[in-house]
Scaffold this motif. Sequence first.
Motif, PDB file in Angstrom:
ATOM      1  N   HIS A   3      -1.812  -2.535   3.327  1.00 42.92           N
ATOM      2  CA  HIS A   3      -1.950  -3.895   3.848  1.00 42.92           C
ATOM      3  C   HIS A   3      -0.559  -4.469   4.017  1.00 42.92           C
ATOM      4  N   TYR A  32      -3.617   3.577   4.493  1.00 41.88           N
ATOM      5  CA  TYR A  32      -4.292   2.292   4.669  1.00 41.88           C
ATOM      6  C   TYR A  32      -3.588   1.134   3.940  1.00 41.88           C
ATOM      7  N   ALA A  36      -4.590  -5.000   7.798  1.00 40.97           N
ATOM      8  CA  ALA A  36      -4.976  -3.770   7.113  1.00 40.97           C
ATOM      9  C   ALA A  36      -4.793  -2.583   8.054  1.00 40.97           C
ATOM     10  N   TYR A  91      -0.684   3.260  -2.799  1.00 39.62           N
ATOM     11  CA  TYR A  91      -1.975   3.531  -2.171  1.00 39.62           C
ATOM     12  C   TYR A  91      -2.441   4.975  -2.329  1.00 39.62           C
ATOM     13  N   PHE A 110     -15.072  -4.535   1.530  1.00 41.52           N
ATOM     14  CA  PHE A 110     -15.743  -3.858   0.421  1.00 41.52           C
ATOM     15  C   PHE A 110     -17.154  -4.405   0.312  1.00 41.52           C
ATOM     16  N   ASP A 147      -7.885  -9.570   8.621  1.00 45.63           N
ATOM     17  CA  ASP A 147      -8.059  -8.123   8.454  1.00 45.63           C
ATOM     18  C   ASP A 147      -7.216  -7.308   9.422  1.00 45.63           C
ATOM     19  N   GLN A 207      -9.228   5.308  -0.316  1.00 44.09           N
ATOM     20  CA  GLN A 207      -8.653   4.030   0.095  1.00 44.09           C
ATOM     21  C   GLN A 207      -8.575   3.108  -1.121  1.00 44.09           C
ATOM     22  N   PRO A 217      -9.474  -1.495  -0.711  1.00 41.16           N
ATOM     23  CA  PRO A 217      -9.788  -1.638   0.721  1.00 41.16           C
ATOM     24  C   PRO A 217      -9.919  -3.107   1.126  1.00 41.16           C
ATOM     25  N   GLU A 276     -12.043   3.313  -2.935  1.00 40.14           N
ATOM     26  CA  GLU A 276     -13.246   3.791  -2.260  1.00 40.14           C
ATOM     27  C   GLU A 276     -13.050   5.256  -1.879  1.00 40.14           C
TER      28      GLU A 276
END
Length: 677
Positions: free
Chosen positions: A302, A300, A294, A123, A676, A291, A670, A673, A597
Amino acid sequence: MAPTGESPEQLTLLRETVRRSRTKAPADITDTLPIARVAVDVSLPHLDRAFDYLVPEDLAATAQPGARVKVRFAGKDLDGFILERLAETEHAGKLARIRKVVSPEQVLTPEVADLCRAVADRYAGVLADVTRLAVPPRLAKVEAEALRCNQPTRPVESTSRDEWSPYPHAEGFLDAVRRTEAPRAIWTAIPGADWALAFAQAAAVCASTGRGALLLAPDARDLERLAKACTTVLGPDGFVTLSADLGPTPRYRAFISALRGCTRVVIGTRAAAFAPVTDLGLVALWDDGDDSYAEPRAPYPHAREVLLLRAHRQKCAALLGGFARSAETAALLESGWANELIADRAVTRAAAPAVHIAGESDRDLARDPGARAARLPHQAFEVAREGLKTGPVLVQVPRAGYLPSLVCQTCRTPSRCTTCGGSLRRTGSSGPASCTVCGRPAADHRCPECGDTRMRAAVVGARRTAEELGRAFPGVVVRTSGGDSMLDEIPGDPALVVTTPGAEPVAENGYAAALLLDTWLLLARPDLRAPEEAVRRWFNAAAMVRSAREGGKVIMVGEPSAMPLQAVVRWSPEGYATRELEERRTARLAPAAKLAELVGSADAVADLITRVRDLVDPTAGLEVLGPVDVDEETVRAVVRTPRAYTLARVLKEALAARGTKKLPGPLRVQVDPATFG
């Protein structure tokens, strides 16, 4: 004033002599593995590496890999973890000493330390940020407790597998777990399946071999269901629950219990993804598209990706289950990384409720010409009235208050950018709509379905729906679930249960019927993952309804030709996920592509994009979308490359270069993400 006969210089010398006599001589450096490689708690990309320190003789016994220490770094005392002890160092200069061993408890195991490094690299993050997620804050009183280990002296010889009987290949998967192999499977559960009990049974098979299991649920309500199932299968002392919602002391006690091997099975939410399970043999996660998995803190990660990395690096079994299927799990199946656990089509159809879309047939339209336009058509009323004769009826209403998004004024089809497919929005009362991804104006936008150029905002209210239903069905109990008022379970008595997506309580003996209202609103969320998320929500709700042979019915209010709705009617989560993956591949979106992002000040984002362009191979297919204004001080851009390209490594190098030069400006990166759009 100086005493008579002594000069200021003599006084200074006297004070220095006294100070030295009171100062304890530093301990000698140990002869056995005198170097400690330490991960210092520094969240700077250009300092994201381990540093070598000397181990004093008096700390040698406690300064072991995984222990918390205090070290001197950049003129400050900072926390850190010892990663390993070495005989020699590659550093040519002088080394500082470890100042203190905070605790001899080896809380960062080698397996978890390796996982943290892999997650940070995956990440584009920093190891220190990941270890904060992996290791909870220390509580000395818990470490001092003599925890009672309740491990059975002998592994369980056999365990029930009845929840897995509908799936032809499940027996082979569980047998492979029992043989301590590392099978990997994507499980698509049939409607009404007790997923928590199935997870508990799989964990029992793993525990019977003497290995550990880690089971994750998306939220506290699902975790409670999993805990009840584990209590039934494993006993109250056969597992431990690890969740951030427990509070500091219970959470750290559960963490230490797992660390010391006092239990073979750990269950939890995303906070437990890094749990130090001894001799891990199985990782399992339910409903990977939720979600809640996350992590909202850097970098960040998952939970699904954390468990997949863990299964790969620790060579243990992996199981991802759900009533629906995400594009990511479809990609795992397509690549051959995992195998499919799915029931025969006849078994699935026998367990599923009858699903219809209001106004989908000419007969429905003849009886109710406004069925396709009405928010609650006559057909839905009929199904609700019939269902209330035998049990509760679920009414799912999308939550109001999504980020601004636009839909067609006539047919309510989500308005999308014709260039990149992003959601359209308005930032003011005047001017054309613009794309939330690439920022291009959409002055000439025309709905691809009906041709209308007018757009409207997508807004709805769940509370008003409950009031309307209460008036329409006088004398019927109306319950609501959502927001701060969540229901976990309800009795099987007739009642209308109005919920927001994901807040559906479990009904005794299942729901007699379900109404899924305003389906277009879930599809209109300003997120390119909105259709997949909507399908997941609908499958989860419909799976709580009794089978068609028991009279269970589901009515969806929306456009009959919409593919997401048709997937639920046909009860084909696997088919929809495959189609979604193909569309992602065409649009170059995750998981078919690698994207990140970038959010921050305009100068910081522009500088990072320039550095990334300089580092990426010109033939790699780098694409930059945006930047787009988020507010007066913040912009957002998206960079993407083919899946096989190491975008995270390039971003990390660019961030490290900025950190070395101490360039100003807030910046958040990120990778892949969860949302999005």
